[in-house]
Design an enzyme around this catalytic site. Structure first.
Site, mmCIF file in Angstrom:
data_model
loop_
_atom_site.group_PDB
_atom_site.id
_atom_site.type_symbol
_atom_site.label_atom_id
_atom_site.label_comp_id
_atom_site.label_asym_id
_atom_site.label_seq_id
_atom_site.Cartn_x
_atom_site.Cartn_y
_atom_site.Cartn_z
ATOM 1 N N LYS A 5 75.228 -19.627 56.688
ATOM 2 C CA LYS A 5 74.123 -18.768 57.094
ATOM 3 C C LYS A 5 72.956 -19.042 56.138
ATOM 4 O O LYS A 5 73.179 -19.259 54.927
ATOM 5 C CB LYS A 5 74.585 -17.309 56.975
ATOM 6 N N SER A 36 74.001 -9.938 62.177
ATOM 7 C CA SER A 36 72.935 -10.862 61.865
ATOM 8 C C SER A 36 73.390 -12.308 61.686
ATOM 9 O O SER A 36 72.553 -13.204 61.663
ATOM 10 C CB SER A 36 72.234 -10.410 60.578
ATOM 11 N N SER A 55 77.828 -7.635 60.203
ATOM 12 C CA SER A 55 77.119 -8.865 60.576
ATOM 13 C C SER A 55 77.978 -10.118 60.695
ATOM 14 O O SER A 55 77.510 -11.133 61.182
ATOM 15 C CB SER A 55 75.976 -9.139 59.592
#
Lengths: 487, 485
Positions: B76, B151, B175
């Site tokens: 990420k 996310s 997330s």
């Protein structure tokens, strides 16, 4: 017009003498090239985290002990949020609701000799900000520079109760704190370099009124002298203002030493809402008893205790003991000289006399004295063992100060060794008696109680002839017997 | 190759069926082929990946046996990676090249993984749909009219579309788990303190944890073993031994007590999701586990408490983006206030600004006690509640999300609805407990449905073992046909 009473409280920021910063491994050394001592953490880079420097906590523990304050078994770091370019993270890590050091007090001796207790409300650990450089940068063009070398330097902010009633008292208290933090080795006390900074909260009220007046906070004070001047200026300003029908507003005021005045920096309305909350990146500080005991066991003797010990152990007067314990380094110096030469009074006289005068003349600190304690002790030992006279010792001291070597070396090279050989002394005594028949006669005619004074003349003559090297006690005794014998 | 799990790929690498360079090139080719559409990567580090793969092949040739050696994965874009752009999904950090590696990244690099690139995400991890990213929304490979959740949406899509063998995400309020559920993957949020946060751009420091997304619990076990561990650079990381997650995978389920909180199956939960989760519980029963009804009394205020705590911390964590030292700076600032205002106004997107303002509000003078302090009290009650229940049962099972399909744009003008969707996931963050999300069925619309298991502190091994054995009994794992070739 009413009589006015001044109320003063101080916030003292002491820079802790740790090798590295409070939350990063960067050096805290003063004076490096800008931003050479700023790590990723000090720069507030995305993703970095603080790790508490245990040494800073240890120093706070020492301070708590030194002022006999409560030590919080559990204290919490909080974030104080505000924007400023020299505050890289946009918040300062400090302590807010749960500081490490709680209520304590110190005793100060006022000018009239009275002892007053000043309360310490709390002391908390925090990180320093960096510096904004608006001048003296090579940036030019109205640009400002940011130096983050200081960012993250550990501070212990010591907050007093509003217990002081005059600028003098405030200075006395500040000096006391300065003495304590330098004694226990947690701060170098250097005010020019900003290691010891005082902010003063000053208000006035009609004498007898209980309620406190509105206060102004004075900042940017970097010497004890300026602290006194700033407070006195502010007291007058506030009294004039009120007497002219005005009112003091709560605000932060900057002291300008060049103009000797304070001026408004920001009012209460412009003050930030700091949005304090516990820093989630740091665990609460929990002190173990064992660790605290270890720290306390390693504490040096505190100034008040040392002062009274100097009086009892060395037979010094309260005044001398006070001066000699003013700083730890001075006390250490004295104590080493006294112990090594074996004569505390002699050591005290020299440290407060010759040494202090020489330091003063050369504008040096005792730690930078060219004659260290051991060297001075050896010199005093030579007075004690009659190698030189006290008078010549001053000459030797000057030579030592000038770097001409140790006491023995100087005595040797300058040939200052005291003459104690009876034959040589008798020779000088004979010469003087032959050269001054009138004085000899006068002496012999004089009343016995006057003779003691008159003998000084003869001894002086021998000292002159011997260039100060004759042992005065021996010469004195010789004259006594020679002048008495034929009368 | 891409149809294989990470464990299978590791086996293939070790017997020389293919090299890490071949494997890496294969994934890079797939990224080139599909990601213009899916938008799961912000940065692809092809050159470095191939160099790392070549180095891994050498390590393999020298007989290195680590299961992660030569495995291509993605991070990420919230993890700092030295010399590589680390944007956090924000225009604010569009120009930010990280000068150092996050500990999770360096741990995995030491274990021999190959970094394919950095994945898309909600801006500063603020969002549940991946639509707040400066780089645009990520599409869900199961239905490209949908988002993969957030996310860590880019990480989820990259693994679900088989563009990477696994990916690392972060989980502040769900997330990792929520996008795993919406893309048919397994995702783990470890115990708070299990993985170092050093180098992970902070959203809400007391809640953030790194966690892997992969095809199976076994794959998660392999990746977690490589990234977990104490780190002196993170004061909140805990010096607790890292289990051998692989060796515990087959532990017997007999006598295992699974708690089913009644609060998790009330109003607002999609019927299909509820059914799939309950169905999965029956599988455990058939495997010898005991199902116990439990109650979590403080579930109702959890979302409110979560958003107060998270946004308060975020409002402070994001203060460092001020245009002074790194990141976006406005053109020709007139003065300091102008520099701050315009740099931050231009650099941050709408959702981030909303959260900063909410966070500042809850911490401001006069409101602190009513919001922040109260939220912290609720947080304590929630943690105590879980502790109590976890004395009665080994694990708690429930849904991950109230929904199984998130069409693009649906949540954008209704942030409250988006926040409420976090109801099942935020409690694990508030309490610090580990939680795993894994597929348990399919909706009528053809979307994967996930279930969540929450375990006791440091019991990641147990969560992985139970999920692994469930995955041996069931076959929900599939490849999205659109991206299978």
């Amino acid at each position: 017009m009413p009589q006015w009473e001044t109320v003063i409280g101080l916030e003292i920021h002491t820079q802790l003498a740790t090798e590295s910063k409070i939350f990063s491994a960067s050096s805290t050394q003063f004076g490096a090239e800008p931003n050479t001592q700023a790590s990723l953490v000090d720069l507030g880079m995305p993703g970095v985290l603080p790790v508490l420097n245990k040494r800073a906590v240890e120093m706070a523990v020492r301070f708590a002990r030194a002022i006999d304050a409560e030590l919080a078994p559990y204290s919490v770091f909080a974030r104080k949020n505000y924007f400023y370019p020299d505050l890289p993270k946009g918040y300062q890590i400090s302590q807010y609701e749960l500081p490490i050091v709680g209520q304590g007090e110190v005793e100060v001796v006022l000018d009239d000799g009275a002892i007053k207790k000043i309360g310490v409300t709390r002391a908390h650990l925090e990180e320093d900000a960096g510096k904004s450089l608006h001048e003296d940068t090579q940036l030019g063009g109205g640009m400002s520079g940011i130096d983050l070398n200081r960012a993250g330097t550990p501070l212990l902010e010591i907050v007093s109760e509003p217990d002081m009633r005059s600028a003098k008292e405030a200075v006395t208290y500040a000096r006391k704190i300065h003495q304590i933090v330098t004694y226990i080795g947690i701060c170098d006390g250097n005010m020019q370099e900003g290691s010891f900074r005082c902010d003063a909260n000053v208000s006035v009220r009609p004498l007898g009124q209980k309620k406190l007046g509105t206060r102004a906070e004075l900042k940017n004070i970097n010497s004890f002298r300026f602290l006194e001047k700033a407070i006195n200026y502010e007291i007058e300003r506030q009294i004039d203002l009120i007497e002219d029908g005005g009112a003091v507003v709560q605000e932060t005021r900057l002291y300008d030493a060049d103009k000797d005045e304070t001026r408004s920096m920001r009012s209460k309305e412009e003050a930030n809402d700091y949005r304090y909350f516990p820093d989630p990146d740091l665990l609460p500080v929990e002190l173990s008893d064992v660790w605290v005991d270890d720290i306390i066991a390693s504490m040096p003797e505190l100034p008040d205790a040392r002062r009274s010990r100097f009086q009892t152990q060395y037979g010094l007067s309260a005044y001398d003991a006070d001066i000699l314990t003013a700083s730890r380094i001075q006390a250490d110096y004295f104590e080493m000289v006294a112990d090594q030469c074996g004569d505390a009074k002699l050591a005290a006289n020299w440290v407060m006399g010759e040494l202090a005068a020489a330091l003063n003349k050369a504008s040096l600190e005792i730690k930078d004295a060219p004659v260290d304690a051991q060297a001075l002790a050896r010199l005093l030992s030579r007075i004690k063992d009659n190698t030189i006279s006290g008078k010549l010792a001053k000459q030797v001291f000057e030579a030592m100060w000038a770097g001409e070597g140790g006491a023995d070396e100087v005595i040797e090279s300058k040939g200052l060794k005291q003459v104690t050989d009876a034959g040589a002394l008798e020779g000088w005594v004979n010469e003087v008696m032959v050269a001054n028949p009138e004085q000899v006669e006068n002496y012999r005619q004089a009343e016995p109680e006057k003779r003691a004074k008159m003998i000084g003349f003869f001894v002086g003559q021998v000292m002159k002839r011997s260039k100060g090297k004759a042992n005065p006690q021996q010469v004195n005794a010789l004259f006594r017997s020679r002048l008495e014998e034929a009368s | 190759m891409h149809e294989k799990t990470l464990a299978e790929l590791a086996a293939g690498l070790r017997v020389g069926e293919y090299s890490s360079v071949e494997l890496t090139r294969h994934y890079l080719d797939r990224i080139a082929q599909y990601d213009a559409r899916l938008n799961s990567f912000i940065t692809v580090t092809a050159e470095q990946a191939l160099a790392d793969a070549a180095a891994a092949d050498e390590r393999l040739a020298q007989g290195e046996t680590g299961l992660l050696t030569g495995i291509p994965i993605a991070y990420k874009d919230i993890f700092c990676t030295e010399g590589v752009k680390t944007s956090c999904g924000s225009y604010m950090l569009d120009n930010f090249i990280a000068p150092y590696d996050a500990t999770v990244v360096s741990n995995l690099r030491d274990a021999g993984v190959v970094m394919l690139g950095k994945t898309n995400m909600d801006e500063f991890a603020m969002g549940s749909t991946n639509e707040s990213s400066h780089y645009g929304p990520v599409l869900n490979p199961w239905d490209t009219d949908c988002v993969p959740g957030g996310s860590s949406g880019g990480s989820a899509t990259a693994v679900a579309a088989r563009l990477s063998a696994a990916a690392i995400g972060t989980d502040t309020g769900g997330s990792v788990r929520q996008p795993a559920a919406l893309t048919g993957l397994t995702g783990l949020k470890p115990t708070y303190g299990r993985c170092s946060r050093w180098g992970m751009v902070a959203y809400a420091s007391s809640l953030d944890q790194a966690g892997p997304l992969a095809q199976t619990a076994e794959d998660i076990a392999i990746v977690l073993g490589g990234m977990a561990g104490f780190d002196a650079k993170d004061s909140t990381s805990v010096d607790h031994p890292v289990d051998d997650y692989m060796s515990g995978l087959e532990a017997d389920l007999k006598g295992l007590k699974i708690g089913l909180p009644k609060e998790y199956f009330g109003d607002g939960l999609d019927a299909e999701v509820a059914e799939a989760v309950l169905q999965s519980v029956r599988v455990y029963e058939s495997m010898g586990a005991e199902i116990v009804d439990v109650s979590l009394r403080y579930n109702q205020p959890a979302v409110s408490a979560y958003y107060v705590v998270a946004l308060a911390e975020a409002s402070s964590n994001l203060s460092r983006y001020d245009g002074v030292r790194f990141g976006h700076r406005c053109e020709n600032p007139q003065d300091l206030a102008d520099l701050y205002k315009r740099s931050r106004s231009e650099g941050f997107g709408a959702e981030v600004k909303r959260r900063i303002m909410l966070g500042c509000y809850t911490l401001s003078a006069g409101y602190y006690d009513a919001y922040y302090l109260k939220a912290q009290k609720i947080r304590r009650l929630i943690a105590d509640d879980f502790r109590r229940v976890l004395q009665e049962v080994d694990l708690i099972v429930g849904p991950v999300t109230p929904y199984s399909r998130l069409p693009i744009g649906q949540m954008m003008d209704n942030p409250i609805r988006m926040y409420l969707g976090d109801i099942y996931t935020v409690t694990a963050n508030l309490s610090g407990l580990p939680a795993i999300s894994y597929p348990v069925g399919w909706s009528q619309a053809g979307m994967p449905i996930g279930a969540q298991m929450i375990g006791d502190y440091w019991r990641e091994g147990q969560l992985l073992s139970v999920a692994h054995q469930y995955q041996q009994q069931t076959h929900w794992r599939q490849m999205p046909t659109m991206f299978a070739a």
